[in-house]
Design a protein around this motif. Structure first.
Motif, PDB file in Angstrom:
ATOM      1  N   THR A 229       0.955  -1.281   0.075  1.00 51.21           N
ATOM      2  CA  THR A 229       0.058   0.166   0.068  1.00 51.21           C
ATOM      3  C   THR A 229       0.947   1.420  -0.026  1.00 51.21           C
ATOM      4  O   THR A 229       1.695   1.363   0.871  1.00 51.21           O
ATOM      5  CB  THR A 229      -0.910   0.038   1.068  1.00 51.21           C
TER       6      THR A 229
ATOM      7  N   ASP B 209      -0.586   1.134  -5.268  1.00 44.50           N
ATOM      8  CA  ASP B 209      -0.022   0.024  -4.961  1.00 44.50           C
ATOM      9  C   ASP B 209       1.590  -0.019  -5.373  1.00 44.50           C
ATOM     10  O   ASP B 209       1.669   0.551  -6.405  1.00 44.50           O
ATOM     11  CB  ASP B 209      -0.720  -1.149  -5.528  1.00 44.50           C
TER      12      ASP B 209
ATOM     13  N   HIS C  92      -7.438  -6.008   5.929  1.00 46.34           N
ATOM     14  CA  HIS C  92      -7.669  -5.519   4.584  1.00 46.34           C
ATOM     15  C   HIS C  92      -7.473  -6.280   3.345  1.00 46.34           C
ATOM     16  O   HIS C  92      -6.835  -7.364   3.441  1.00 46.34           O
ATOM     17  CB  HIS C  92      -6.640  -4.174   4.128  1.00 46.34           C
TER      18      HIS C  92
ATOM     19  N   HIS D   8      -8.064   3.453  -2.980  1.00 45.32           N
ATOM     20  CA  HIS D   8      -8.153   3.195  -1.343  1.00 45.32           C
ATOM     21  C   HIS D   8      -9.457   3.207  -0.780  1.00 45.32           C
ATOM     22  O   HIS D   8      -9.991   4.543  -0.995  1.00 45.32           O
ATOM     23  CB  HIS D   8      -7.079   4.130  -0.850  1.00 45.32           C
TER      24      HIS D   8
ATOM     25  N   LYS E 235      -7.899  -1.425  -2.479  1.00 48.84           N
ATOM     26  CA  LYS E 235      -7.360  -1.876  -1.172  1.00 48.84           C
ATOM     27  C   LYS E 235      -8.659  -1.447  -0.369  1.00 48.84           C
ATOM     28  O   LYS E 235      -8.635  -0.375  -0.177  1.00 48.84           O
ATOM     29  CB  LYS E 235      -6.107  -1.071  -1.099  1.00 48.84           C
TER      30      LYS E 235
ATOM     31  N   ASP F  97      -6.782  -6.881  -0.369  1.00 50.51           N
ATOM     32  CA  ASP F  97      -5.549  -5.995  -0.881  1.00 50.51           C
ATOM     33  C   ASP F  97      -5.557  -6.477  -2.497  1.00 50.51           C
ATOM     34  O   ASP F  97      -4.910  -7.468  -2.812  1.00 50.51           O
ATOM     35  CB  ASP F  97      -4.426  -6.317  -0.261  1.00 50.51           C
TER      36      ASP F  97
END
Length: 498
Positions: free
Chosen positions: A61, A183, A305, A118, A289, A307
Protein backbone atom coordinates in the motif's frame (compact mmCIF):
# COMPACT_ATOMS: atom_id res chain seq x y z
CA UNK A 1 37.45 12.24 0.63
CA UNK A 2 39.12 10.30 3.44
CA UNK A 3 42.30 8.29 3.19
CA UNK A 4 42.22 4.78 1.74
CA UNK A 5 43.60 3.00 4.80
CA UNK A 6 43.29 3.63 8.53
CA UNK A 7 45.07 1.24 10.88
CA UNK A 8 45.00 -1.55 8.32
CA UNK A 9 41.27 -1.33 7.58
CA UNK A 10 39.75 0.01 4.37
CA UNK A 11 38.34 3.49 4.87
CA UNK A 12 35.18 4.76 3.19
CA UNK A 13 32.91 7.74 3.61
CA UNK A 14 29.59 5.96 4.08
CA UNK A 15 28.53 2.45 5.11
CA UNK A 16 24.91 1.38 4.62
CA UNK A 17 23.88 -1.76 6.50
CA UNK A 18 20.97 -3.53 4.83
CA UNK A 19 19.96 -3.41 1.16
CA UNK A 20 16.33 -2.43 1.66
CA UNK A 21 14.24 0.59 0.70
CA UNK A 22 15.71 2.82 3.43
CA UNK A 23 19.39 2.24 2.58
CA UNK A 24 18.63 2.54 -1.15
CA UNK A 25 16.82 5.86 -0.64
CA UNK A 26 19.52 7.27 1.62
CA UNK A 27 22.25 6.07 -0.74
CA UNK A 28 20.58 7.83 -3.68
CA UNK A 29 20.30 11.09 -1.73
CA UNK A 30 23.86 11.01 -0.41
CA UNK A 31 25.27 10.31 -3.86
CA UNK A 32 23.41 13.32 -5.28
CA UNK A 33 24.48 15.57 -2.42
CA UNK A 34 28.07 14.25 -2.26
CA UNK A 35 28.90 12.82 -5.72
CA UNK A 36 32.47 11.95 -4.74
CA UNK A 37 31.49 10.01 -1.61
CA UNK A 38 32.57 6.37 -1.38
CA UNK A 39 29.71 4.08 -0.29
CA UNK A 40 29.77 0.43 0.79
CA UNK A 41 26.44 -1.45 1.14
CA UNK A 42 26.32 -4.68 3.15
CA UNK A 43 23.43 -7.17 2.96
CA UNK A 44 23.39 -10.50 4.83
CA UNK A 45 21.07 -12.18 2.30
CA UNK A 46 22.02 -13.18 -1.25
CA UNK A 47 19.56 -10.69 -2.73
CA UNK A 48 18.54 -7.04 -2.54
CA UNK A 49 15.21 -6.22 -0.81
CA UNK A 50 14.79 -9.76 0.50
CA UNK A 51 13.17 -8.90 3.82
CA UNK A 52 10.57 -6.20 4.60
CA UNK A 53 11.00 -4.44 1.24
CA UNK A 54 10.07 -7.55 -0.76
CA UNK A 55 6.72 -7.25 -2.52
CA UNK A 56 5.26 -10.35 -0.85
CA UNK A 57 6.46 -9.36 2.64
CA UNK A 58 4.43 -6.14 2.89
CA UNK A 59 1.00 -4.86 1.87
CA UNK A 60 2.36 -2.79 -1.00
CA UNK A 61 0.00 0.00 0.00
CA UNK A 62 1.21 3.48 -0.82
CA UNK A 63 0.44 4.59 2.73
CA UNK A 64 -1.00 8.08 2.44
CA UNK A 65 -3.53 7.81 5.29
CA UNK A 66 -6.38 7.66 2.79
CA UNK A 67 -7.89 4.46 4.15
CA UNK A 68 -5.92 3.41 7.26
CA UNK A 69 -8.23 4.08 10.21
CA UNK A 70 -5.50 3.69 12.84
CA UNK A 71 -3.99 7.01 11.68
CA UNK A 72 -7.17 8.90 12.68
CA UNK A 73 -7.98 7.93 16.28
CA UNK A 74 -11.11 9.17 17.99
CA UNK A 75 -10.39 11.35 21.01
CA UNK A 76 -12.17 11.02 24.35
CA UNK A 77 -14.33 14.02 23.46
CA UNK A 78 -15.54 12.26 20.29
CA UNK A 79 -13.57 14.33 17.78
CA UNK A 80 -11.19 12.84 15.23
CA UNK A 81 -7.45 13.49 15.51
CA UNK A 82 -6.19 14.15 11.98
CA UNK A 83 -2.63 15.21 12.85
CA UNK A 84 -0.89 11.91 12.07
CA UNK A 85 -2.94 11.32 8.92
CA UNK A 86 -2.02 14.75 7.52
CA UNK A 87 1.68 14.17 8.24
CA UNK A 88 1.68 10.76 6.54
CA UNK A 89 -0.33 12.07 3.59
CA UNK A 90 2.20 14.82 2.95
CA UNK A 91 5.12 12.43 3.48
CA UNK A 92 3.79 10.16 0.75
CA UNK A 93 3.53 13.13 -1.61
CA UNK A 94 7.21 13.80 -0.84
CA UNK A 95 8.02 10.20 -1.79
CA UNK A 96 6.09 10.61 -5.06
CA UNK A 97 8.16 13.69 -5.90
CA UNK A 98 11.45 11.89 -5.33
CA UNK A 99 10.33 8.87 -7.33
CA UNK A 100 9.13 11.16 -10.14
CA UNK A 101 12.50 12.89 -10.21
CA UNK A 102 14.21 9.51 -10.58
CA UNK A 103 11.88 8.59 -13.46
CA UNK A 104 12.64 11.90 -15.18
CA UNK A 105 16.36 11.24 -14.73
CA UNK A 106 15.81 7.76 -16.25
CA UNK A 107 17.17 6.17 -13.07
CA UNK A 108 14.05 4.02 -12.65
CA UNK A 109 10.96 3.10 -14.66
CA UNK A 110 7.46 4.04 -13.42
CA UNK A 111 6.01 0.50 -13.44
CA UNK A 112 6.72 -0.08 -9.73
CA UNK A 113 3.70 2.06 -8.77
CA UNK A 114 0.10 1.72 -9.99
CA UNK A 115 -3.23 3.42 -9.31
CA UNK A 116 -5.43 1.32 -7.01
CA UNK A 117 -8.33 3.02 -5.16
CA UNK A 118 -8.07 3.17 -1.37
CA UNK A 119 -11.21 2.47 0.67
CA UNK A 120 -12.17 2.31 4.33
CA UNK A 121 -15.02 -0.12 5.03
CA UNK A 122 -16.86 -0.63 8.33
CA UNK A 123 -20.03 -2.21 9.67
CA UNK A 124 -22.09 -1.68 12.85
CA UNK A 125 -23.65 1.53 14.17
CA UNK A 126 -20.66 2.75 16.20
CA UNK A 127 -18.16 2.14 13.41
CA UNK A 128 -20.36 3.82 10.81
CA UNK A 129 -20.71 6.85 13.07
CA UNK A 130 -16.93 6.95 13.49
CA UNK A 131 -16.24 6.67 9.76
CA UNK A 132 -18.63 9.50 8.95
CA UNK A 133 -16.97 11.74 11.54
CA UNK A 134 -13.57 10.79 10.11
CA UNK A 135 -14.74 11.71 6.61
CA UNK A 136 -16.11 15.06 7.78
CA UNK A 137 -12.90 15.84 9.68
CA UNK A 138 -10.48 14.91 6.89
CA UNK A 139 -12.35 16.64 4.07
CA UNK A 140 -11.85 19.96 5.84
CA UNK A 141 -8.27 19.70 4.56
CA UNK A 142 -7.44 20.20 0.89
CA UNK A 143 -5.48 16.94 0.35
CA UNK A 144 -8.68 15.03 1.20
CA UNK A 145 -11.22 17.18 -0.66
CA UNK A 146 -11.90 14.43 -3.22
CA UNK A 147 -12.70 11.76 -0.64
CA UNK A 148 -16.18 10.27 -1.09
CA UNK A 149 -18.41 8.76 1.62
CA UNK A 150 -21.43 6.53 1.26
CA UNK A 151 -23.78 4.25 3.19
CA UNK A 152 -25.76 3.45 0.05
CA UNK A 153 -25.60 -0.22 -0.95
CA UNK A 154 -25.82 0.55 -4.66
CA UNK A 155 -22.88 2.95 -4.48
CA UNK A 156 -20.83 0.52 -2.41
CA UNK A 157 -21.56 -2.25 -4.91
CA UNK A 158 -20.14 -0.03 -7.65
CA UNK A 159 -16.98 0.60 -5.62
CA UNK A 160 -16.46 -2.98 -4.41
CA UNK A 161 -18.83 -5.48 -6.05
CA UNK A 162 -17.12 -8.57 -4.62
CA UNK A 163 -17.37 -7.26 -1.05
CA UNK A 164 -21.09 -6.55 -1.41
CA UNK A 165 -21.98 -9.90 -2.99
CA UNK A 166 -24.02 -12.05 -0.61
CA UNK A 167 -23.99 -9.46 2.17
CA UNK A 168 -26.94 -9.18 4.57
CA UNK A 169 -28.97 -6.16 3.29
CA UNK A 170 -29.95 -5.25 6.85
CA UNK A 171 -26.33 -4.82 7.94
CA UNK A 172 -25.36 -1.22 8.70
CA UNK A 173 -22.31 -0.45 6.54
CA UNK A 174 -20.34 2.53 5.22
CA UNK A 175 -17.24 3.22 3.18
CA UNK A 176 -15.00 6.02 1.98
CA UNK A 177 -13.35 6.05 -1.44
CA UNK A 178 -10.23 7.75 -2.80
CA UNK A 179 -9.28 7.00 -6.40
CA UNK A 180 -5.80 8.52 -6.01
CA UNK A 181 -4.65 5.53 -3.94
CA UNK A 182 -1.69 3.45 -5.10
CA UNK A 183 -0.10 0.01 -4.95
CA UNK A 184 3.71 0.08 -4.74
CA UNK A 185 6.19 -2.71 -5.39
CA UNK A 186 8.86 -1.58 -2.94
CA UNK A 187 11.07 -4.53 -3.83
CA UNK A 188 11.19 -3.53 -7.49
CA UNK A 189 11.80 0.11 -6.54
CA UNK A 190 14.62 -0.82 -4.16
CA UNK A 191 16.36 -3.05 -6.68
CA UNK A 192 16.21 -0.31 -9.33
CA UNK A 193 17.83 2.22 -6.99
CA UNK A 194 20.54 -0.20 -5.85
CA UNK A 195 21.28 -1.12 -9.48
CA UNK A 196 21.73 2.56 -10.31
CA UNK A 197 23.97 3.10 -7.29
CA UNK A 198 26.18 0.19 -8.34
CA UNK A 199 26.78 1.95 -11.65
CA UNK A 200 28.16 5.03 -9.89
CA UNK A 201 31.81 5.60 -9.02
CA UNK A 202 32.95 4.46 -5.57
CA UNK A 203 29.79 2.50 -4.72
CA UNK A 204 30.01 -1.23 -3.92
CA UNK A 205 27.30 -3.71 -2.94
CA UNK A 206 28.26 -6.76 -0.89
CA UNK A 207 25.67 -9.56 -0.72
CA UNK A 208 25.95 -12.41 1.81
CA UNK A 209 27.98 -10.15 4.08
CA UNK A 210 26.94 -9.85 7.72
CA UNK A 211 28.01 -6.96 9.94
CA UNK A 212 29.08 -8.50 13.24
CA UNK A 213 30.30 -5.51 15.23
CA UNK A 214 30.35 -1.70 15.28
CA UNK A 215 32.68 0.27 17.51
CA UNK A 216 34.27 3.68 17.73
CA UNK A 217 37.58 3.98 15.89
CA UNK A 218 40.16 6.76 15.84
CA UNK A 219 39.50 10.20 14.34
CA UNK A 220 35.80 10.03 15.32
CA UNK A 221 35.16 7.27 12.81
CA UNK A 222 33.48 3.88 13.09
CA UNK A 223 35.13 0.49 12.73
CA UNK A 224 32.84 -2.12 11.20
CA UNK A 225 33.56 -5.85 11.44
CA UNK A 226 32.08 -7.80 8.52
CA UNK A 227 31.92 -11.52 7.76
CA UNK A 228 31.61 -12.88 4.22
CA UNK A 229 29.03 -15.66 4.66
CA UNK A 230 30.15 -17.34 1.44
CA UNK A 231 33.90 -17.55 2.10
CA UNK A 232 33.71 -17.24 5.93
CA UNK A 233 36.38 -14.53 5.75
CA UNK A 234 36.20 -11.55 8.09
CA UNK A 235 37.51 -8.04 7.67
CA UNK A 236 37.25 -4.54 9.10
CA UNK A 237 36.40 -1.19 7.55
CA UNK A 238 36.39 2.36 8.84
CA UNK A 239 33.76 4.94 7.96
CA UNK A 240 32.87 8.54 8.68
CA UNK A 241 29.15 7.81 8.61
CA UNK A 242 27.19 4.60 9.23
CA UNK A 243 23.50 3.98 8.63
CA UNK A 244 21.89 0.92 10.18
CA UNK A 245 18.89 0.12 8.00
CA UNK A 246 18.70 -3.61 8.66
CA UNK A 247 14.99 -3.85 9.46
CA UNK A 248 14.46 -6.03 12.51
CA UNK A 249 18.21 -6.51 12.75
CA UNK A 250 18.85 -2.83 13.42
CA UNK A 251 18.25 -3.03 17.17
CA UNK A 252 21.03 -5.58 17.72
CA UNK A 253 23.52 -3.51 15.72
CA UNK A 254 22.45 -0.29 17.46
CA UNK A 255 23.22 -1.97 20.77
CA UNK A 256 26.65 -2.97 19.41
CA UNK A 257 27.45 0.67 18.61
CA UNK A 258 27.03 1.54 22.30
CA UNK A 259 25.97 5.14 21.60
CA UNK A 260 24.21 6.73 24.62
CA UNK A 261 21.24 7.70 22.43
CA UNK A 262 20.56 4.00 21.75
CA UNK A 263 20.31 2.99 25.39
CA UNK A 264 16.93 1.77 26.61
CA UNK A 265 15.49 0.76 23.24
CA UNK A 266 13.96 -2.68 22.92
CA UNK A 267 11.96 -4.51 20.29
CA UNK A 268 8.77 -6.57 20.17
CA UNK A 269 8.55 -8.83 17.10
CA UNK A 270 5.24 -9.38 15.32
CA UNK A 271 4.98 -11.80 12.41
CA UNK A 272 2.42 -11.80 9.63
CA UNK A 273 0.52 -14.14 7.33
CA UNK A 274 -1.67 -13.56 4.28
CA UNK A 275 -4.46 -15.45 2.61
CA UNK A 276 -3.66 -15.34 -1.10
CA UNK A 277 -6.44 -15.92 -3.61
CA UNK A 278 -5.83 -18.65 -6.20
CA UNK A 279 -9.02 -18.14 -8.25
CA UNK A 280 -8.36 -15.82 -11.20
CA UNK A 281 -12.08 -15.09 -11.59
CA UNK A 282 -12.30 -13.81 -8.02
CA UNK A 283 -9.08 -11.79 -8.40
CA UNK A 284 -10.38 -10.01 -11.50
CA UNK A 285 -13.62 -8.94 -9.81
CA UNK A 286 -11.89 -6.83 -7.18
CA UNK A 287 -9.81 -3.72 -7.80
CA UNK A 288 -9.16 -1.77 -4.61
CA UNK A 289 -7.43 -1.76 -1.26
CA UNK A 290 -10.23 -2.07 1.29
CA UNK A 291 -9.17 -1.44 4.90
CA UNK A 292 -11.29 -2.27 7.92
CA UNK A 293 -10.94 -1.56 11.63
CA UNK A 294 -8.35 -3.37 13.70
CA UNK A 295 -9.55 -5.65 16.52
CA UNK A 296 -9.05 -4.33 20.04
CA UNK A 297 -5.45 -4.78 21.16
CA UNK A 298 -4.16 -5.44 17.64
CA UNK A 299 -1.01 -3.69 16.40
CA UNK A 300 -1.54 -1.26 13.50
CA UNK A 301 0.24 -3.60 11.07
CA UNK A 302 -2.59 -6.08 11.68
CA UNK A 303 -5.40 -3.88 10.38
CA UNK A 304 -7.44 -6.27 8.19
CA UNK A 305 -7.62 -5.40 4.52
CA UNK A 306 -8.59 -6.92 1.20
CA UNK A 307 -5.70 -6.00 -0.99
CA UNK A 308 -5.43 -5.77 -4.77
CA UNK A 309 -1.76 -6.08 -5.73
CA UNK A 310 0.07 -5.63 -9.04
CA UNK A 311 3.36 -7.51 -8.92
CA UNK A 312 5.55 -8.06 -11.98
CA UNK A 313 2.64 -7.19 -14.25
CA UNK A 314 0.24 -9.69 -12.68
CA UNK A 315 -2.79 -8.92 -10.55
CA UNK A 316 -3.09 -10.61 -7.16
CA UNK A 317 -5.54 -10.52 -4.26
CA UNK A 318 -4.51 -10.86 -0.62
CA UNK A 319 -6.38 -10.71 2.67
CA UNK A 320 -4.89 -10.17 6.07
CA UNK A 321 -2.52 -9.85 7.61
CA UNK A 322 -2.98 -12.36 10.39
CA UNK A 323 -0.57 -11.58 13.19
CA UNK A 324 1.72 -14.15 14.70
CA UNK A 325 4.45 -14.25 17.29
CA UNK A 326 8.02 -15.35 16.83
CA UNK A 327 11.18 -14.42 18.69
CA UNK A 328 12.84 -13.77 15.31
CA UNK A 329 13.53 -10.12 14.42
CA UNK A 330 13.81 -10.98 10.72
CA UNK A 331 11.98 -13.45 8.51
CA UNK A 332 15.39 -15.02 7.88
CA UNK A 333 16.56 -14.38 11.44
CA UNK A 334 17.26 -16.46 14.53
CA UNK A 335 14.91 -17.53 17.33
CA UNK A 336 17.52 -16.08 19.71
CA UNK A 337 17.00 -12.54 18.34
CA UNK A 338 14.56 -11.46 21.06
CA UNK A 339 16.32 -12.96 24.12
CA UNK A 340 19.72 -11.70 22.94
CA UNK A 341 18.32 -8.18 22.55
CA UNK A 342 17.50 -7.92 26.26
CA UNK A 343 20.12 -5.80 28.05
CA UNK A 344 20.36 -4.11 31.44
CA UNK A 345 19.59 -0.80 29.73
CA UNK A 346 16.27 -1.95 28.23
CA UNK A 347 14.98 -4.68 30.55
CA UNK A 348 12.82 -2.25 32.59
CA UNK A 349 11.09 -0.72 29.52
CA UNK A 350 10.52 -4.20 28.05
CA UNK A 351 9.00 -5.62 31.23
CA UNK A 352 6.90 -2.48 31.69
CA UNK A 353 5.54 -2.73 28.13
CA UNK A 354 4.82 -6.44 28.59
CA UNK A 355 2.78 -5.81 31.72
CA UNK A 356 0.86 -2.88 30.21
CA UNK A 357 0.00 -4.52 26.90
CA UNK A 358 -1.98 -7.54 28.03
CA UNK A 359 -4.62 -6.97 25.27
CA UNK A 360 -1.85 -7.20 22.64
CA UNK A 361 -0.53 -10.41 24.19
CA UNK A 362 -4.06 -11.85 24.31
CA UNK A 363 -4.63 -10.85 20.68
CA UNK A 364 -1.39 -12.48 19.48
CA UNK A 365 -2.20 -15.71 21.33
CA UNK A 366 -5.63 -15.71 19.70
CA UNK A 367 -4.08 -15.18 16.26
CA UNK A 368 -1.51 -17.95 16.72
CA UNK A 369 -4.19 -20.44 17.74
CA UNK A 370 -6.48 -19.68 14.80
CA UNK A 371 -7.41 -22.61 12.56
CA UNK A 372 -7.83 -22.22 8.77
CA UNK A 373 -11.58 -22.11 9.39
CA UNK A 374 -11.12 -19.25 11.86
CA UNK A 375 -9.11 -17.33 9.29
CA UNK A 376 -11.86 -17.92 6.74
CA UNK A 377 -14.43 -16.38 9.10
CA UNK A 378 -12.36 -13.19 9.26
CA UNK A 379 -12.16 -13.12 5.48
CA UNK A 380 -15.91 -13.66 5.17
CA UNK A 381 -16.54 -10.41 7.06
CA UNK A 382 -15.12 -8.76 3.93
CA UNK A 383 -16.15 -11.40 1.37
CA UNK A 384 -19.30 -13.22 2.57
CA UNK A 385 -19.04 -15.75 -0.26
CA UNK A 386 -15.35 -16.65 0.23
CA UNK A 387 -14.42 -20.34 0.05
CA UNK A 388 -11.41 -21.84 1.80
CA UNK A 389 -10.32 -23.80 -1.28
CA UNK A 390 -9.81 -20.53 -3.19
CA UNK A 391 -7.18 -19.21 -0.78
CA UNK A 392 -3.66 -20.29 0.24
CA UNK A 393 -1.84 -19.21 3.39
CA UNK A 394 1.40 -17.30 2.78
CA UNK A 395 4.02 -16.12 5.29
CA UNK A 396 4.60 -12.35 5.22
CA UNK A 397 7.47 -10.32 6.64
CA UNK A 398 8.56 -9.94 10.24
CA UNK A 399 8.21 -6.55 11.96
CA UNK A 400 9.78 -5.32 15.19
CA UNK A 401 7.79 -2.71 17.09
CA UNK A 402 9.89 -0.19 19.03
CA UNK A 403 10.02 -0.23 22.83
CA UNK A 404 11.51 2.92 24.35
CA UNK A 405 12.11 4.34 27.79
CA UNK A 406 9.48 6.55 29.37
CA UNK A 407 10.03 8.50 32.60
CA UNK A 408 6.44 8.14 33.76
CA UNK A 409 5.51 4.66 32.52
CA UNK A 410 8.88 2.94 32.49
CA UNK A 411 8.47 1.93 28.86
CA UNK A 412 6.12 2.48 25.93
CA UNK A 413 5.42 0.50 22.77
CA UNK A 414 5.68 2.59 19.60
CA UNK A 415 4.05 1.47 16.36
CA UNK A 416 5.73 3.92 14.01
CA UNK A 417 9.33 4.43 12.94
CA UNK A 418 12.11 5.86 15.09
CA UNK A 419 15.41 7.34 13.91
CA UNK A 420 18.13 7.06 16.57
CA UNK A 421 21.25 9.12 15.86
CA UNK A 422 24.56 9.69 17.62
CA UNK A 423 25.03 13.21 18.99
CA UNK A 424 27.73 13.98 16.43
CA UNK A 425 25.61 12.65 13.54
CA UNK A 426 28.19 10.01 12.59
CA UNK A 427 25.83 7.05 13.06
CA UNK A 428 22.07 6.61 12.70
CA UNK A 429 19.71 3.65 12.95
CA UNK A 430 16.13 3.19 11.86
CA UNK A 431 13.84 1.18 14.13
CA UNK A 432 10.17 0.29 13.75
CA UNK A 433 7.71 -0.49 10.99
CA UNK A 434 4.58 1.13 9.51
CA UNK A 435 4.21 3.35 7.52
CA UNK A 436 7.89 2.79 6.80
CA UNK A 437 8.59 2.31 3.09
CA UNK A 438 5.87 4.71 1.91
CA UNK A 439 7.40 7.57 3.88
CA UNK A 440 11.03 6.50 3.34
CA UNK A 441 11.96 9.72 1.54
CA UNK A 442 10.74 11.97 4.36
CA UNK A 443 12.36 9.73 6.96
CA UNK A 444 15.72 9.82 5.17
CA UNK A 445 15.45 13.59 4.65
CA UNK A 446 14.92 13.99 8.38
CA UNK A 447 17.92 11.76 9.02
CA UNK A 448 20.11 13.89 6.73
CA UNK A 449 18.93 17.05 8.52
CA UNK A 450 19.95 15.53 11.87
CA UNK A 451 23.25 14.00 10.79
CA UNK A 452 24.48 16.73 8.42
CA UNK A 453 22.98 19.87 10.05
CA UNK A 454 25.49 22.36 8.68
CA UNK A 455 25.81 21.00 5.16
CA UNK A 456 22.05 20.87 4.60
CA UNK A 457 21.84 24.61 5.25
CA UNK A 458 24.19 25.33 2.36
CA UNK A 459 22.76 26.76 -0.85
CA UNK A 460 24.34 23.88 -2.79
CA UNK A 461 22.55 21.17 -0.81
CA UNK A 462 19.31 23.16 -0.72
CA UNK A 463 19.38 23.44 -4.50
CA UNK A 464 19.95 19.69 -4.98
CA UNK A 465 17.18 18.73 -2.56
CA UNK A 466 14.66 21.08 -4.21
CA UNK A 467 15.41 19.53 -7.59
CA UNK A 468 14.53 16.12 -6.15
CA UNK A 469 11.65 17.35 -3.98
CA UNK A 470 10.18 20.65 -5.22
CA UNK A 471 7.90 21.11 -2.19
CA UNK A 472 10.82 20.88 0.27
CA UNK A 473 10.42 23.54 2.95
CA UNK A 474 6.74 24.19 2.14
CA UNK A 475 3.50 22.70 3.46
CA UNK A 476 1.25 21.03 0.92
CA UNK A 477 -1.51 20.81 3.55
CA UNK A 478 -1.53 24.59 3.97
CA UNK A 479 -0.97 25.42 0.28
CA UNK A 480 -3.76 23.98 -1.93
CA UNK A 481 -2.26 25.31 -5.17
CA UNK A 482 1.10 23.68 -4.41
CA UNK A 483 -0.65 20.42 -3.49
CA UNK A 484 -2.60 20.36 -6.77
CA UNK A 485 0.44 21.25 -8.86
CA UNK A 486 2.67 18.62 -7.26
CA UNK A 487 0.05 15.89 -7.52
CA UNK A 488 -0.70 16.74 -11.14
CA UNK A 489 2.97 16.55 -12.10
CA UNK A 490 3.81 13.37 -10.17
CA UNK A 491 0.65 11.68 -11.43
CA UNK A 492 1.64 12.44 -15.01
CA UNK A 493 5.25 11.28 -14.59
CA UNK A 494 4.33 8.11 -12.69
CA UNK A 495 1.31 7.30 -14.85
CA UNK A 496 -1.22 7.60 -12.03
CA UNK A 497 -4.78 8.85 -11.61
CA UNK A 498 -4.72 12.57 -10.77
Amino acid sequence: MIENEINGGKAVDVILIGAGIMSATLGMMIKELMPQASIEIFERLDMVAGESSDAWNNAGTGHAALCELNYTPEKENGTIDCKKALAINEAFDVSRQFWSWMVEQQIIQPGFINSVPHMSFVWGDDNVTYLKKRYEALTQYHPYKKMQYSEDAAQLKEWMPLVMEGRDPSQKIAATYMDIGTDVNFGELTRAMITHLQQQDNVTLHLKHEVRDIERAENDQWRISVKDLATKDSRELNAKFVFIGAGGGSLWLLEKSDIPEGKGFGGFPVGGQWLRCTDDAVIERHGAKVYGKAPEGAPPMSVPHLDTRLIEGKKALLFGPYAGFSTKFLKNGSYLDLPLSVKLSNIVPMISVGLKNIPLTRYLIHEVLQTPEDKLKSLQQFLPGAKLEDWDLEIAGQRVQVIKKDKEEGGVLEFGTEVVAAADGSLAALLGASPGASTSVSIMLGLIERCFPEKIKSSEWQSVIKKMIPSYGSSMVKNPDLCDAIRAKTSAVLGLVN
